[in-house]
Design a protein around this motif. Structure first.
Motif, mmCIF file in Angstrom:
data_model
loop_
_atom_site.group_PDB
_atom_site.id
_atom_site.type_symbol
_atom_site.label_atom_id
_atom_site.label_comp_id
_atom_site.label_asym_id
_atom_site.label_seq_id
_atom_site.Cartn_x
_atom_site.Cartn_y
_atom_site.Cartn_z
ATOM 1 N N HIS A 1 4.194 -4.146 8.854
ATOM 2 C CA HIS A 1 2.735 -4.019 8.772
ATOM 3 C C HIS A 1 2.205 -4.965 7.706
ATOM 4 C CE1 HIS A 1 3.340 -0.392 11.136
ATOM 5 N NE2 HIS A 1 4.270 -0.049 10.267
ATOM 6 N N VAL A 2 1.886 -6.172 8.098
ATOM 7 C CA VAL A 2 1.401 -7.178 7.151
ATOM 8 C C VAL A 2 -0.022 -7.568 7.561
ATOM 9 C CG1 VAL A 2 1.767 -9.497 6.227
ATOM 10 C CG2 VAL A 2 3.734 -8.019 6.714
ATOM 11 N N CYS A 3 -0.885 -7.663 6.571
ATOM 12 C CA CYS A 3 -2.306 -7.913 6.841
ATOM 13 C C CYS A 3 -2.833 -8.868 5.777
ATOM 14 C CB CYS A 3 -2.993 -6.547 6.804
ATOM 15 S SG CYS A 3 -4.724 -6.486 6.450
ATOM 16 N N ILE B 1 0.877 -1.194 0.000
ATOM 17 C CA ILE B 1 0.000 0.000 0.000
ATOM 18 C C ILE B 1 0.903 1.229 0.000
ATOM 19 C CG2 ILE B 1 -1.982 1.117 1.079
ATOM 20 C CD1 ILE B 1 -2.625 -1.431 2.510
ATOM 21 N N HIS B 2 1.378 1.540 -1.168
ATOM 22 C CA HIS B 2 2.358 2.617 -1.312
ATOM 23 C C HIS B 2 2.258 3.179 -2.716
ATOM 24 C CE1 HIS B 2 6.127 4.807 -0.748
ATOM 25 N NE2 HIS B 2 6.528 4.356 -1.923
ATOM 26 N N GLY B 3 2.350 4.461 -2.861
ATOM 27 C CA GLY B 3 2.360 5.078 -4.180
ATOM 28 C C GLY B 3 3.783 5.096 -4.735
ATOM 29 N N ILE C 1 -9.542 -2.189 -0.260
ATOM 30 C CA ILE C 1 -8.445 -1.505 0.444
ATOM 31 C C ILE C 1 -7.758 -0.532 -0.520
ATOM 32 C CG2 ILE C 1 -6.329 -1.841 1.782
ATOM 33 C CD1 ILE C 1 -7.307 -4.728 2.357
ATOM 34 N N ASP D 1 8.167 0.302 6.698
ATOM 35 C CA ASP D 1 6.934 1.032 7.018
ATOM 36 C C ASP D 1 5.850 0.878 5.963
ATOM 37 O OD1 ASP D 1 7.261 2.084 9.532
ATOM 38 O OD2 ASP D 1 8.518 3.734 8.803
ATOM 39 N N ILE D 2 6.138 0.159 4.890
ATOM 40 C CA ILE D 2 5.135 0.005 3.830
ATOM 41 C C ILE D 2 4.210 -1.166 4.164
ATOM 42 C CG2 ILE D 2 4.784 -0.543 1.387
ATOM 43 C CD1 ILE D 2 7.272 0.954 0.731
ATOM 44 N N PRO D 3 2.921 -0.893 4.384
ATOM 45 C CA PRO D 3 2.005 -1.995 4.688
ATOM 46 C C PRO D 3 1.883 -2.938 3.493
ATOM 47 C CG PRO D 3 1.014 0.140 5.194
ATOM 48 C CD PRO D 3 2.232 0.412 4.365
ATOM 49 N N LEU D 4 1.860 -4.218 3.787
ATOM 50 C CA LEU D 4 1.722 -5.231 2.731
ATOM 51 C C LEU D 4 0.475 -6.061 3.023
ATOM 52 C CD1 LEU D 4 5.448 -6.481 2.651
ATOM 53 C CD2 LEU D 4 4.364 -4.866 1.071
ATOM 54 N N THR D 5 -0.410 -6.180 2.021
ATOM 55 C CA THR D 5 -1.514 -7.130 2.171
ATOM 56 C C THR D 5 -1.119 -8.401 1.433
ATOM 57 O OG1 THR D 5 -2.755 -6.620 0.171
ATOM 58 C CG2 THR D 5 -3.143 -5.179 2.062
ATOM 59 N N ALA E 1 -7.383 3.455 -0.108
ATOM 60 C CA ALA E 1 -6.099 4.159 -0.259
ATOM 61 C C ALA E 1 -6.224 5.318 -1.250
ATOM 62 C CB ALA E 1 -5.007 3.181 -0.697
#
Lengths: 264, 264
Positions: free
Chosen positions: A156-158, A116-118, A168, A130-134, A172
């Motif tokens: 941050h893993v989900c 979840i990162h641009g 999601i 710090d980059i959330p990962l699904t 975002a």
């Protein structure tokens, strides 16, 4: 195919995500054995950076890798997925797209790891922590690999399946594109009074910090939140010559007012 | 009434702004001689903190101060302004409101110092250096005082008259309240798939950082920015059961598309 082992990885793609992910996977101790790209220029740059071979031809894609990370744009992913997995049955294939279902990969072991990162052009991400990962995977064994790599990359893993992930992604967009459009509308207003947007930097930063410390609902302030009709009428009058801005003002204010109905 | 001198200052109000401004003015070397408030409880707290007297009665407002900082809510400012300035002709009166004209103060020396900051209950601002201040004054002498105090408090001081200030206030609403509402709408979407808003913290932070480094127009990304009809249709389908969210999605996306018309 256990992830504590050194994995032999092929990177399919050489764009922003691949260029950031490749070195990050190397730092975890994995071996990038090949880069595939349709662009020779970027394939050469990334392969040189990673010290591996590259190919421009899907027929020359290695067949012996443990893991294929497919970092292609959505359209390319959808159109090339079948050819990529063909004849490489026991390997694990993972794509990184937010809005493409996992099952576009028609192989037994498949997964998704969407950051979840641009990602932006010419800006490689070195620190993934710090980059959330699904993440999502087709089976327990694949999940174990996808999860371990994701958790080694990021704090941050989900879990998110192919139904949840596009939602999601949409959330975002609200946090990124639409919040940024609010900044842009503010900039339009400021242009009219020759005030630089830098005068908004503090409120932009503190609004973001505040929602991170609290929650969007708790952090809300302003005239619509407190049903202050006088200030809202005043604002509307300022926007009377800009029907587009006025329409957005009215819609967002009305929506906020509804969220705090009965709350003063 | 030169600002390099120690000024004798009365604080009119004992809310968030007064409670933050009083100590900050003391740190600049000025002397707070009195606090006026309609609430005895908060008047006592602030006066104790500042080591000065307080009054609940406007008739007991000191007449010999150099400077009166009026830190009242807009309605109270408007209704009390006349009584506050009465009989204190040569002093300088400065209010701190974004949407109230300077001329609500009917005295010869008047000014405004509006901090572009969302002051919140129970949170005193100690460091004013990053809070942008817009200033205005009725005459050169008053401007010299207002400007010197503002520049000693903050690194970001900007002139804005009573016509521009409410527009800047409105721009700040877009950056704060409406951006936060975008976060809230994202939260609504995430609730539906049981994903915590914390998964958005990174994109919230990086979007804010990015606009500070570039500009709102340059920082924009997403499907509307690149006229990606396929993703927008996909998003709209996800929102089909939520007409409020869909209406906001369509309006903001259409507006972004117009901003980048002819740009791919």
């Amino acid at each position: 195919m256990e992830c504590s082992e050194v994995m032999q990885i092929v990177l399919v793609g050489s764009g922003n995500v691949a260029s950031s992910l490749g070195p990050a996977l190397q730092r975890l101790g994995h071996k990038i054995v090949q880069v595939f790209s349709r662009s020779e220029q970027s394939a050469i740059i990334l392969a040189n950076k990673l010290g591996c071979d590259y190919t421009l031809d899907l027929h020359s894609l290695r067949e012996d890798a443990d893991l294929y990370y497919i970092c292609l744009a959505d359209d390319a992913l959808i159109s090339l997925a079948e050819k990529i997995v063909e004849g490489r049955g026991e390997s694990l294939f993972v794509h990184v797209a937010g809005c493409v279902p996992m099952d576009v990969l028609s192989c037994p072991h498949r997964g998704v790891m969407w950051p979840i990162h641009g990602f932006s052009r010419n800006s490689v991400v070195d620190d993934w922590s710090d980059i959330p990962l699904t993440i999502e995977a087709s089976d327990d064994e694949s999940m174990q690999v996808v999860r371990q790599i994701a958790e080694n990359l990021s704090r941050h893993v989900c879990l998110a399946d192919s139904e949840a992930r596009p939602k999601i992604h949409l959330a975002a967009e609200f946090c990124c594109n639409f919040a940024n459009h609010c900044y842009d509308l503010a900039d339009t207003i400021l242009h009219n009074c020759s005030v630089p947007f830098s005068m908004m930097h503090h409120i932009v930063r503190s609004t973001a910090e505040n929602v991170i410390l609290t929650s969007p609902h708790a952090a809300q302030t302003g005239p619509a939140r407190r049903h202050d009709k006088k200030v809202m009428d005043y604002d509307r009058n300022l926007l009377k010559d800009n029907p587009d801005l006025l329409e957005i003002y009215n819609l967002l204010s009305g929506n906020i007012e509804n969220n705090y109905r009965g709350v003063s």
